[in-house]
Design an enzyme around this catalytic site. Structure first.
Site, PDB file in Angstrom:
ATOM      1  N   ASP A  11      52.654  40.780  41.223  1.00 32.84           N
ATOM      2  CA  ASP A  11      52.717  41.411  42.735  1.00 32.84           C
ATOM      3  C   ASP A  11      53.581  40.763  43.594  1.00 32.84           C
ATOM      4  O   ASP A  11      53.379  40.273  44.599  1.00 32.84           O
ATOM      5  CB  ASP A  11      51.331  40.854  43.333  1.00 32.84           C
ATOM      6  CG  ASP A  11      50.098  41.636  42.397  1.00 32.84           C
ATOM      7  OD1 ASP A  11      50.490  42.493  41.564  1.00 32.84           O
ATOM      8  OD2 ASP A  11      49.101  41.521  42.797  1.00 32.84           O
ATOM      9  N   ASP A  51      49.955  45.680  43.387  1.00 33.09           N
ATOM     10  CA  ASP A  51      48.709  45.931  44.187  1.00 33.09           C
ATOM     11  C   ASP A  51      49.277  47.386  44.692  1.00 33.09           C
ATOM     12  O   ASP A  51      50.419  47.599  45.221  1.00 33.09           O
ATOM     13  CB  ASP A  51      48.683  44.956  45.387  1.00 33.09           C
ATOM     14  CG  ASP A  51      47.357  44.089  45.308  1.00 33.09           C
ATOM     15  OD1 ASP A  51      46.762  44.079  44.059  1.00 33.09           O
ATOM     16  OD2 ASP A  51      47.113  43.640  46.089  1.00 33.09           O
ATOM     17  N   HIS A  53      47.286  49.904  46.836  1.00 29.36           N
ATOM     18  CA  HIS A  53      45.890  50.311  47.483  1.00 29.36           C
ATOM     19  C   HIS A  53      46.107  51.448  48.304  1.00 29.36           C
ATOM     20  O   HIS A  53      46.818  51.910  48.952  1.00 29.36           O
ATOM     21  CB  HIS A  53      45.566  49.001  48.306  1.00 29.36           C
ATOM     22  CG  HIS A  53      45.252  47.898  47.753  1.00 29.36           C
ATOM     23  ND1 HIS A  53      44.640  47.515  46.672  1.00 29.36           N
ATOM     24  CD2 HIS A  53      45.570  46.438  48.108  1.00 29.36           C
ATOM     25  CE1 HIS A  53      44.358  46.341  46.235  1.00 29.36           C
ATOM     26  NE2 HIS A  53      44.896  45.910  47.360  1.00 29.36           N
ATOM     27  N   HIS A  57      40.929  51.071  51.272  1.00 30.19           N
ATOM     28  CA  HIS A  57      40.553  49.995  50.383  1.00 30.19           C
ATOM     29  C   HIS A  57      39.455  48.990  50.674  1.00 30.19           C
ATOM     30  O   HIS A  57      39.435  48.534  51.972  1.00 30.19           O
ATOM     31  CB  HIS A  57      41.706  49.250  49.608  1.00 30.19           C
ATOM     32  CG  HIS A  57      41.168  48.554  48.500  1.00 30.19           C
ATOM     33  ND1 HIS A  57      41.021  47.190  48.182  1.00 30.19           N
ATOM     34  CD2 HIS A  57      41.212  48.870  47.123  1.00 30.19           C
ATOM     35  CE1 HIS A  57      40.961  46.729  47.279  1.00 30.19           C
ATOM     36  NE2 HIS A  57      41.067  48.009  46.315  1.00 30.19           N
ATOM     37  N   HIS A  94      47.319  45.600  53.231  1.00 25.66           N
ATOM     38  CA  HIS A  94      48.424  45.085  52.406  1.00 25.66           C
ATOM     39  C   HIS A  94      48.506  46.110  51.280  1.00 25.66           C
ATOM     40  O   HIS A  94      47.740  46.667  50.620  1.00 25.66           O
ATOM     41  CB  HIS A  94      48.423  43.756  52.089  1.00 25.66           C
ATOM     42  CG  HIS A  94      47.190  43.682  50.807  1.00 25.66           C
ATOM     43  ND1 HIS A  94      45.961  43.223  51.427  1.00 25.66           N
ATOM     44  CD2 HIS A  94      47.053  43.566  49.782  1.00 25.66           C
ATOM     45  CE1 HIS A  94      45.160  43.146  50.289  1.00 25.66           C
ATOM     46  NE2 HIS A  94      45.786  43.331  49.318  1.00 25.66           N
ATOM     47  N   LYS A 119      47.662  48.248  39.905  1.00 28.21           N
ATOM     48  CA  LYS A 119      46.206  47.790  40.030  1.00 28.21           C
ATOM     49  C   LYS A 119      45.542  47.846  41.431  1.00 28.21           C
ATOM     50  O   LYS A 119      46.479  48.069  42.518  1.00 28.21           O
ATOM     51  CB  LYS A 119      46.271  46.381  39.557  1.00 28.21           C
ATOM     52  CG  LYS A 119      46.915  45.279  40.713  1.00 28.21           C
ATOM     53  CD  LYS A 119      47.000  44.066  39.825  1.00 28.21           C
ATOM     54  CE  LYS A 119      47.504  42.841  40.763  1.00 28.21           C
ATOM     55  NZ  LYS A 119      46.447  42.411  41.766  1.00 28.21           N
ATOM     56  N   CYS A 169      45.683  36.563  42.350  1.00 36.32           N
ATOM     57  CA  CYS A 169      46.000  37.631  41.174  1.00 36.32           C
ATOM     58  C   CYS A 169      46.655  36.926  39.912  1.00 36.32           C
ATOM     59  O   CYS A 169      46.262  37.279  38.891  1.00 36.32           O
ATOM     60  CB  CYS A 169      46.985  38.707  41.798  1.00 36.32           C
ATOM     61  SG  CYS A 169      46.092  39.615  43.182  1.00 36.32           S
TER      62      CYS A 169
END
Length: 230
Positions: A11, A51, A53, A57, A94, A119, A169
């Site tokens: 990330d 990430d 999203h 989310h 984010h 993810k 993470c």
């Protein structure tokens, strides 16, 4: 089995880095040179994660009326099993799909990565680990990435984890890697935490309790990777 190492770069995205990230981790950009040096080493497999999203989310405080980022929490329920729940912290929006904050930082030598694993794409669950969400009974397939499969297909034995954030993470990815049977290392000089040094001290204790080794980029464990190219 022969030593077959992989590098996971977790990330390294604009929203997690100063100066403009919505969830910037202090010193997040400072680790990029070390990560780029590791990316030059002869790991069998090098994977970057993101990430990724949707705007709705569940981890975004903005989606919970009256909630405050960093302070409020919510309870997440397994859609397939209402008895399985967990509590998660709420964050500023984010790494939303299609926004500048979703991008990997341009300084990262992503050309060296063999793949980018996404993810956090299911809006219903938090997914700190690059492998899967915390839901286990049964696992939510929309929150299980292809990461384990890629590692298995490459015959990986050892996993080195770096990136952001160390206390979330990176930690969860390393714990899952160890649980899945990989020899797992976190390279601490290539990690920064949301909670700073205090959070890292707690994280190290959790990692070591689970059998994850915390190492340095100049240590013997990484040197073993470097020796593969000699």
């Amino acid at each position: 089995m022969a030593f077959t190492p992989a590098l996971l770069v977790i990330d390294m995205q604009e929203d997690f880095c100063p100066p403009n990230g919505s969830l910037a981790v202090s010193g997040g950009r400072d680790i990029i040179p070390t990560i780029n040096e590791l990316l030059q080493l002869p790991f069998v497999l090098k994977i970057a994660t993101k990430d990724h999203h949707p705007h709705d989310h569940v981890s975004f405080a903005s989606n919970h009326p009256g909630a405050t980022p960093f302070v409020s929490t919510c309870t997440i329920t397994n859609p397939a099993n209402p008895a399985e729940t967990y509590e998660t912290r709420l964050w500023p929006d984010h790494c939303v799909i299609g926004t500048p904050g979703n991008a990997l930082v341009p300084e990262l030598d992503v050309r060296c990565a063999d793949a980018i694993v996404l993810k956090g794409t299911d809006p219903r669950v938090e997914m700190y680990s690059a492998f899967r969400s915390p839901l286990r009974d049964p696992p939510l397939q929309s929150a299980v990435s292809e990461l384990e499969g890629r590692l298995r297909d490459a015959g990986i034995t050892d996993v080195f984890v770096v990136g952001l954030a160390g206390d979330y993470c990176v930690k969860c990815t390393a714990l899952d890697a160890a649980e899945l049977g990989f020899c797992t290392y976190v390279v601490e000089d290539a990690v920064r935490c949301v909670g700073g040094d205090a959070a890292w001290t707690e994280t190290v204790a959790d990692l070591e309790k689970a059998g994850v080794k915390v190492v340095r980029a100049t240590g013997e464990e990484v040197e073993r990777v470097r020796a593969r190219g000699k």
